[in-house]
Scaffold this active site. Sequence first.
Site, PDB file in Angstrom:
ATOM      1  N   GLY B  15       0.708  -0.987  -0.002  1.00 15.86           N
ATOM      2  CA  GLY B  15       0.068  -0.111  -0.001  1.00 15.86           C
ATOM      3  C   GLY B  15       0.863   1.130   0.101  1.00 15.86           C
ATOM      4  O   GLY B  15       1.713   1.288   0.864  1.00 15.86           O
ATOM      5  N   ASP B 148       0.894   1.032   9.032  1.00 17.75           N
ATOM      6  CA  ASP B 148       0.443   0.344  10.026  1.00 17.75           C
ATOM      7  C   ASP B 148       1.441   0.600  11.383  1.00 17.75           C
ATOM      8  O   ASP B 148       0.929   0.191  12.359  1.00 17.75           O
ATOM      9  CB  ASP B 148       0.004  -0.802   9.632  1.00 17.75           C
ATOM     10  CG  ASP B 148      -1.110  -0.981   8.702  1.00 17.75           C
ATOM     11  OD1 ASP B 148      -1.762   0.039   8.441  1.00 17.75           O
ATOM     12  OD2 ASP B 148      -1.214  -2.184   7.744  1.00 17.75           O
ATOM     13  N   GLY B 195      -4.999   0.636   9.727  1.00 17.64           N
ATOM     14  CA  GLY B 195      -4.022  -0.299  10.525  1.00 17.64           C
ATOM     15  C   GLY B 195      -4.260  -1.706  10.640  1.00 17.64           C
ATOM     16  O   GLY B 195      -3.345  -2.140  11.611  1.00 17.64           O
ATOM     17  N   GLU B 251      -9.664  -0.170  11.918  1.00 18.81           N
ATOM     18  CA  GLU B 251     -10.471  -0.889  11.352  1.00 18.81           C
ATOM     19  C   GLU B 251     -10.882  -2.274  11.654  1.00 18.81           C
ATOM     20  O   GLU B 251     -11.603  -2.953  11.385  1.00 18.81           O
ATOM     21  CB  GLU B 251     -10.063  -0.868   9.817  1.00 18.81           C
ATOM     22  CG  GLU B 251      -8.755  -1.346   9.638  1.00 18.81           C
ATOM     23  CD  GLU B 251      -8.085  -1.290   8.263  1.00 18.81           C
ATOM     24  OE1 GLU B 251      -8.836  -0.566   7.299  1.00 18.81           O
ATOM     25  OE2 GLU B 251      -6.804  -1.690   8.087  1.00 18.81           O
ATOM     26  N   TYR B 302      -8.500   5.371   2.019  1.00 23.30           N
ATOM     27  CA  TYR B 302      -7.245   5.818   1.256  1.00 23.30           C
ATOM     28  C   TYR B 302      -6.847   7.347   1.609  1.00 23.30           C
ATOM     29  O   TYR B 302      -5.480   7.344   1.219  1.00 23.30           O
ATOM     30  CB  TYR B 302      -7.151   5.373  -0.178  1.00 23.30           C
ATOM     31  CG  TYR B 302      -7.289   3.860  -0.692  1.00 23.30           C
ATOM     32  CD1 TYR B 302      -6.656   3.034   0.105  1.00 23.30           C
ATOM     33  CD2 TYR B 302      -7.864   3.682  -1.956  1.00 23.30           C
ATOM     34  CE1 TYR B 302      -6.842   1.737  -0.119  1.00 23.30           C
ATOM     35  CE2 TYR B 302      -7.618   2.164  -2.242  1.00 23.30           C
ATOM     36  CZ  TYR B 302      -7.279   1.197  -1.453  1.00 23.30           C
ATOM     37  OH  TYR B 302      -7.270  -0.019  -1.825  1.00 23.30           O
TER      38      TYR B 302
END
Lengths: 423, 423
Positions: B15, B148, B195, B251, B302
Amino acid sequence: MPELVGNLLVAQSGGPTAVINASLAGVIQEAGRHEFIEEIFGGLNGILGVLNEELIDLNDEKAKNIEGLKYTPAAALGTCRYKIDFSKKPEQAARDMDRLFEVFQAHNIRYFFYIGGNDSQDTANKIHHEAIKRGYELKVIGVPKTIDNDLPHTDHCPGFGSVVKYNAATVMEIALDVGAMATDDGACCLVEVMGRAAGWIAAGTIVAKRQPMDAPHLILVPEIPVNEEAFLAKVKETIDTLKYCVVVVGEGVKNEKGEEIAADKSQVDSFGHAVLSGAAENLGKLITKRLGLKTRTVKLGYAQRAAGHYASGVDIQEAAACGAAAVRAAAEGQSGFMVKIVRSSDSPYRWTTGLHPLDEIANVEHVIPRDWLSADGFTPNEKFIDYVKPLVEGEVRVPSEGGLPKYVTLDKNMVEKKLPVRS
Amino acid sequence: MPELVGNLLVAQSGGPTAVINASLAGVIQEAGRHEFIEEIFGGLNGILGVLNEELIDLNDEKAKNIEGLKYTPAAALGTCRYKIDFSKKPEQAARDMDRLFEVFQAHNIRYFFYIGGNDSQDTANKIHHEAIKRGYELKVIGVPKTIDNDLPHTDHCPGFGSVVKYNAATVMEIALDVGAMATDDGACCLVEVMGRAAGWIAAGTIVAKRQPMDAPHLILVPEIPVNEEAFLAKVKETIDTLKYCVVVVGEGVKNEKGEEIAADKSQVDSFGHAVLSGAAENLGKLITKRLGLKTRTVKLGYAQRAAGHYASGVDIQEAAACGAAAVRAAAEGQSGFMVKIVRSSDSPYRWTTGLHPLDEIANVEHVIPRDWLSADGFTPNEKFIDYVKPLVEGEVRVPSEGGLPKYVTLDKNMVEKKLPVRS
């Protein structure tokens, strides 16, 4: 005309914006220039605070903090969604009006400014007419505010430019992210934005598109019912070409039956509007099901209207000017008007403030003209772009502390109450 | 030790973040300082582009654009989530390794840098060992990247500070907004942040709290299972006191049965991780049902990891330094390490880069120590705050065009292919 000597009351209403405090600053700073405006009071939480005689003394606030309101988002005085509703609750509304004028009288309020959207302009208008009816000398001017940009007669609303600027930058950044991950699977991101029944905010993100293939690739606005097949075909075409696709979705988009794609009828706000959420989520599921594509959603929610750190310089300037213009108009003896923004040129961008009768504003909704959108409805055209582009110009410099914005908080010294508690 | 003459290859994986391009800039700028590093190539879309022999010539890029990468979010080279998986797909993995070394050989790659998170460090480690096994002289160094913050051994990861800075500012702004509307109904906003299984990002928003009653009022991290009753009691207590409440939700938060509150098992990424979405939405519904409160949710998705316009200055500086340190280490003959950030002091904040063996990094997850969180688990404590505070410091100045960020795009001149198409 003799000058009207007395006190000023200003209040904020409805959903906050990044620049509603700039309008408040404009009112306060301009009021300071008129000697016959004596005290400058703020109503806490809009008309509700006025009913409760919860007034604060804005003259007591530091000049530096008043200036700092220009870059401080949300509503420094607090807002409400309370409505004086003569049609649904006539008795309560009559009592409220009596109470308001008791408060006005007790504090010798002669200038009243209400900063807000459609419903708030309606309230301001009612107070204006009530003052005339009662023979109470009061100058009432509405100051426009709404991110939704759905107020009529003004070229646009303070608050709109900032939300567009933030959302467009966000779309640009999300597109870089999704585009960077665009390998063979295809990547699709749906960004849900506010605006209720008006697509101004969604359409505004078109300014993120500098090159023809840039995001946003599709923009869904509530003004155009979503044709599922056309929508899916356009997503597929974009993915086939670019391997990724960014879709901006107005929260209030409707299907071809006219139903809101996201309406959650279990939650209704105090004006009776359904709470909207989930349009992007629902459309994402449709894409996954029909095109077999992974989708991701972003729901900016309150973040978009509170993003003071990325507010539009033009918007801040206009919001402050609207506040100041309201005070000037009232000081000149006008009442029953809303300040509006009048544009004389797109490029170079030129504007001034004007006045529009409140009678013609309340509860009229202003949506995007059909000929400002492409034939398929998925892209705002040059007319829209010329309109919106100047509104996102100009940067704001927010002071920082520990790497984070340092916004101002008012001291809020309460004005001594003179009346019994509201019944 | 004789200097190893040859070409450099750098790629980005996983990511994107706001600062992964700053690491790339660090690699390129440092490589320019070592004469025995001849060509500087970039692999398009991570290891996938290397397998496809899709290399670009980074020496061809304008120096100004390389510098501009430092404030440009997402991954300028593109990324992938492709994994060379010897356990699940041994034959494909063996073929991939052969192909990688064919590409390395064909282009005389002697320095390989992989900028990424856990999975990418694992890939870098495999390549390092494979080079030794094959007797192919190659220096492999991993450059850490992940919002993260779940990589072990490094004090923190480049990318983390920027997402925390943006999210904390957003929480601060949302709190002003929700607080301004806090009349008697009570207002509760849940902000979902990324995360995965680690709560670093969620916990990081604690820096938004300058005063004890400031938001965030609760932070839910995946490390602590959510006790529904304790959660609801704390929300109610906050609403009773302040009339509003801002909850930050990681999340990946789990219930007391250990199940993800938001897991959508129908979508799985190519590493086999479930796609997470909807934790805040689900908890909001719980609050409405049990406490009768209106809730709103924000899902930054995002937007939070791509928010270059509000990146942390410290993070950018560190990300670039990690890239440069990787090149210096390789130039000195090191291989099989990941660059790490070593902190020597919280205040004043002092750090340097170090190296850690890749063998000890791959696929170990680093979560928040229990004693960095309050007893009830809802608030990170002073230990956490001392850790995270310096990472959000420093502002970025992104050039703008038409009021929006002007990020750089690389020219991406392709290096001539020398091999047949990958089978």
